[in-house]
Write a protein that holds these residues in place. Structure first.
Motif, short mmCIF file in Angstrom:
data_model
loop_
_atom_site.label_atom_id
_atom_site.label_comp_id
_atom_site.label_asym_id
_atom_site.label_seq_id
_atom_site.Cartn_x
_atom_site.Cartn_y
_atom_site.Cartn_z
N GLU A 227 0.82 -1.21 0.00
CA GLU A 227 0.00 0.00 0.00
C GLU A 227 0.85 1.26 0.00
O GLU A 227 0.54 2.23 -0.70
CB GLU A 227 -0.91 -0.02 1.24
CG GLU A 227 -1.75 1.24 1.43
CD GLU A 227 -2.78 1.45 0.33
OE1 GLU A 227 -3.20 2.61 0.13
OE2 GLU A 227 -3.14 0.45 -0.33
N ILE A 228 1.94 1.25 0.77
CA ILE A 228 2.76 2.45 0.86
C ILE A 228 3.43 2.77 -0.48
O ILE A 228 3.64 3.94 -0.82
CB ILE A 228 3.81 2.31 2.00
CG1 ILE A 228 4.44 3.68 2.28
CG2 ILE A 228 4.88 1.28 1.64
CD1 ILE A 228 5.25 3.70 3.55
N THR A 241 2.29 1.75 7.45
CA THR A 241 2.94 0.57 8.01
C THR A 241 3.32 -0.38 6.88
O THR A 241 2.67 -0.43 5.84
CB THR A 241 2.03 -0.15 9.01
OG1 THR A 241 0.81 -0.52 8.37
CG2 THR A 241 1.72 0.75 10.20
N LEU A 242 4.37 -1.12 7.13
CA LEU A 242 4.86 -2.09 6.14
C LEU A 242 5.20 -3.37 6.88
O LEU A 242 5.95 -3.35 7.86
CB LEU A 242 6.10 -1.53 5.45
CG LEU A 242 6.85 -2.51 4.51
CD1 LEU A 242 5.98 -2.83 3.29
CD2 LEU A 242 8.19 -1.92 4.07
N ARG A 243 4.61 -4.47 6.42
CA ARG A 243 4.94 -5.77 7.00
C ARG A 243 5.94 -6.45 6.10
O ARG A 243 5.67 -6.71 4.92
CB ARG A 243 3.68 -6.62 7.16
CG ARG A 243 3.94 -7.90 7.94
CD ARG A 243 2.65 -8.54 8.41
NE ARG A 243 2.92 -9.70 9.26
CZ ARG A 243 3.22 -9.65 10.55
NH1 ARG A 243 3.28 -8.48 11.16
NH2 ARG A 243 3.45 -10.74 11.25
N LEU A 244 7.10 -6.72 6.66
CA LEU A 244 8.20 -7.27 5.87
C LEU A 244 8.82 -8.43 6.62
O LEU A 244 9.32 -8.27 7.74
CB LEU A 244 9.25 -6.18 5.61
CG LEU A 244 10.40 -6.53 4.67
CD1 LEU A 244 9.87 -6.87 3.29
CD2 LEU A 244 11.38 -5.36 4.60
N GLU A 245 8.73 -9.60 6.02
CA GLU A 245 9.34 -10.81 6.57
C GLU A 245 8.92 -11.06 8.01
O GLU A 245 9.72 -11.37 8.89
CB GLU A 245 10.87 -10.74 6.47
CG GLU A 245 11.36 -10.65 5.02
CD GLU A 245 12.86 -10.46 4.92
OE1 GLU A 245 13.50 -10.27 5.98
OE2 GLU A 245 13.39 -10.50 3.80
N GLU A 248 6.63 -5.84 11.65
CA GLU A 248 5.84 -4.65 11.34
C GLU A 248 6.74 -3.42 11.45
O GLU A 248 7.49 -3.26 12.42
CB GLU A 248 4.67 -4.52 12.32
CG GLU A 248 3.55 -3.63 11.85
CD GLU A 248 2.63 -4.32 10.85
OE1 GLU A 248 1.93 -3.60 10.12
OE2 GLU A 248 2.63 -5.56 10.80
N PHE A 249 6.63 -2.55 10.45
CA PHE A 249 7.47 -1.35 10.42
C PHE A 249 6.59 -0.11 10.21
O PHE A 249 5.58 -0.17 9.51
CB PHE A 249 8.49 -1.41 9.27
CG PHE A 249 9.52 -2.49 9.41
CD1 PHE A 249 10.71 -2.24 10.08
CD2 PHE A 249 9.31 -3.76 8.87
CE1 PHE A 249 11.67 -3.24 10.20
CE2 PHE A 249 10.25 -4.76 8.99
CZ PHE A 249 11.44 -4.50 9.65
N ASP A 250 7.01 0.98 10.84
CA ASP A 250 6.54 2.30 10.42
C ASP A 250 7.43 2.72 9.27
O ASP A 250 8.66 2.61 9.35
CB ASP A 250 6.66 3.31 11.58
CG ASP A 250 5.63 3.07 12.67
OD1 ASP A 250 4.48 2.74 12.32
OD2 ASP A 250 5.97 3.20 13.86
N ALA A 251 6.82 3.21 8.19
CA ALA A 251 7.61 3.46 6.99
C ALA A 251 7.10 4.69 6.25
O ALA A 251 5.95 5.11 6.40
CB ALA A 251 7.57 2.24 6.07
N THR A 252 7.99 5.26 5.46
CA THR A 252 7.63 6.33 4.54
C THR A 252 8.50 6.20 3.30
O THR A 252 9.55 5.55 3.34
CB THR A 252 7.81 7.72 5.19
OG1 THR A 252 7.29 8.73 4.32
CG2 THR A 252 9.29 8.01 5.43
N SER A 269 7.95 -0.94 14.32
CA SER A 269 6.83 -0.26 14.98
C SER A 269 6.47 -0.97 16.27
O SER A 269 6.95 -2.06 16.57
CB SER A 269 5.61 -0.23 14.05
OG SER A 269 5.18 -1.55 13.75
N GLY A 270 5.60 -0.32 17.05
CA GLY A 270 5.16 -0.89 18.32
C GLY A 270 6.30 -0.99 19.31
O GLY A 270 7.21 -0.16 19.34
#
Length: 432
Positions: A227-228, A241-245, A248-252, A269-270
């Motif tokens: 989505e990002i 947010t980005l889910r990678l492997e 969970e990450f906060d991302a831009t 994140s979290g």
């Protein structure tokens, strides 16, 4: 209340302080998690946007030097079409340089000049001369736009390795320089300052060109479906947010218009966020420390509070037992000091009234006696009139039941009297 459990004041105070400490621990922890954690997340995302924009700018500056170098070569070809620029091309791919290959593509799309690194082999340059690149996306973009452009990741027609290319206008032809992905990764490290943030470079197709966290993602990871990434195609610096492997990450993402690449900056994140984790660790350590300190000090504090109350209670018990209470304590607590003073005044009043009642009791011409039904109605107190009436000194009557001093000749009459007293609450002394 009957059956209710009773506590010593000291134990109750210790329990109260422990419960208060635990409740405070839970409330502060909840506030920390519900208020401060979202604040850190918001601050982190704002910081990511700044870092992503700065990363894109620094990368443009670093890679822009390669583009400028190639543009100078292109200007040389445009101004001197008949000049021998092979030496200049070869210098651009000298060992240790950024370019793995530089070649000139004519208007018809055929390679007319080429220079390759020594690692590609001496005969490789001659092999690529004449190769048709008329359908190459980078060649077509530069030819149509007449402006410099950077490519997505592709397989080099010269070396067969995965590369990115930069193309510039060179008169009627196009000059292409191929840059290894390792150099993009080095550029990423330089531009990011080797900080704690995790960054990636993506081309227009979502392919990872470089990744500071794991070079193995290059060529194997595509984020076009995220989505990002889709939002980055529409707006600047989207945050999400980005889910990678599995994480969970906060991302831009920042888009470089010069390179037409995307720079992804992310952080866990979290509670995996380093700032959130350190804040929670510090908060939990402080709260646990306060809780442990409170538990250690609770007995001392409870003892200090319970001791003066115990002294007051002991003095009150002495008053209730008719004993001299001794000196009432003077305390530092205003409330407890007032209680001690009030009880002292009350005990003085009770003693005075007791003395008055005792005087009336002793002076009464009517015989008065106090009997204890739990001890077979033994005499507890009696005045002189009773002693005269019964013909015994008062001292001999105290503590003795009726049969002992020989006051009753008929045990049945005595039993009937006390039975009536217990049943009706009163009874008349039988006349002899």
């Amino acid at each position: 209340m009957a059956g209710a459990r009773q506590w010593h004041l000291r134990s109750w105070l210790i329990l109260l302080l422990c419960v208060s400490s635990v409740v405070s621990f839970l409330v502060i922890g909840a506030l920390l998690f519900l208020v401060r954690v979202p604040q850190i997340s918001s601050e982190t995302r704002a910081g990511l946007q700044v870092e992503a924009a700065e990363l894109a700018r620094r990368s443009e500056l670093i890679l822009g030097t390669l583009q400028t170098q190639l543009e100078l070569l292109g200007a040389l070809l445009a101004d001197n079409p008949g000049a021998d620029v092979q030496v200049a091309l070869q210098r651009a791919v000298a060992e240790g340089g950024a370019f793995a290959a530089v070649y000139q593509v004519g208007p018809d799309g055929a390679i007319v000049r080429a220079a390759v690194t020594p690692a590609a082999g001496r005969g490789r340059r001659e092999e690529v001369i004449g190769n048709d690149l008329s359908h190459d996306p980078l060649f077509l973009r530069v030819s149509r736009r007449r402006d410099a452009a950077w490519s997505d990741k592709y397989i080099s027609p010269v070396s067969g390795a995965v590369m990115v290319g930069v193309g510039v206008v060179a008169g009627k032809s196009v000059l292409v320089g191929e840059v290894p992905l390792d150099y993009i990764l080095k550029t990423l490290w330089t531009a990011s300052g080797r900080g704690m943030l995790r960054v990636s470079v993506l081309d227009r197709r979502g392919e990872v060109l470089a990744d500071s966290d794991s070079p193995a993602r290059v060529g194997t990871l595509n984020l076009v479906g995220e989505e990002i990434f889709r939002r980055a195609l529409e707006v600047d610096l989207p945050v999400g947010t980005l889910r990678l492997e599995g994480h969970e990450f906060d991302a831009t993402m920042a888009h470089s218009k010069q390179l037409d690449w995307f720079f992804l900056v992310r952080t866990p994140s979290g509670i995996e966020n380093p700032r959130i984790a350190s804040t929670l660790d510090l908060g939990i350590a402080a709260l646990v420390g306060s809780l442990v300190l409170g538990l250690l000090l609770a007995p001392v504090w409870a003892t200090g509070v319970a001791r003066p109350i115990g002294i007051i209670t002991e003095r009150a018990r002495q008053v209730a037992d008719g004993e001299p209470p001794g000196e009432w304590p003077q305390l530092h607590s205003v409330e407890l000091n007032d209680l001690s003073a009030d009880l002292s005044r009350m005990s003085s009043v009770l003693r005075a009234r007791e003395q008055e009642l005792q005087a009336i009791f002793d002076a009464s011409p009517v015989g008065i006696a106090l009997l204890d039904p739990r001890a077979d109605y033994a005499f507890v107190k009696a005045n002189q009139a009773v002693g005269q009436l019964l013909g015994h000194p008062v001292d001999e009557l105290i503590g003795k039941a009726g049969p002992q001093p020989g006051l009753w000749g008929d045990p049945e009459a005595r039993a009937g009297l006390y039975a009536t007293l217990e049943r009706e609450g009163r009874a008349a002394w039988p006349r002899p």
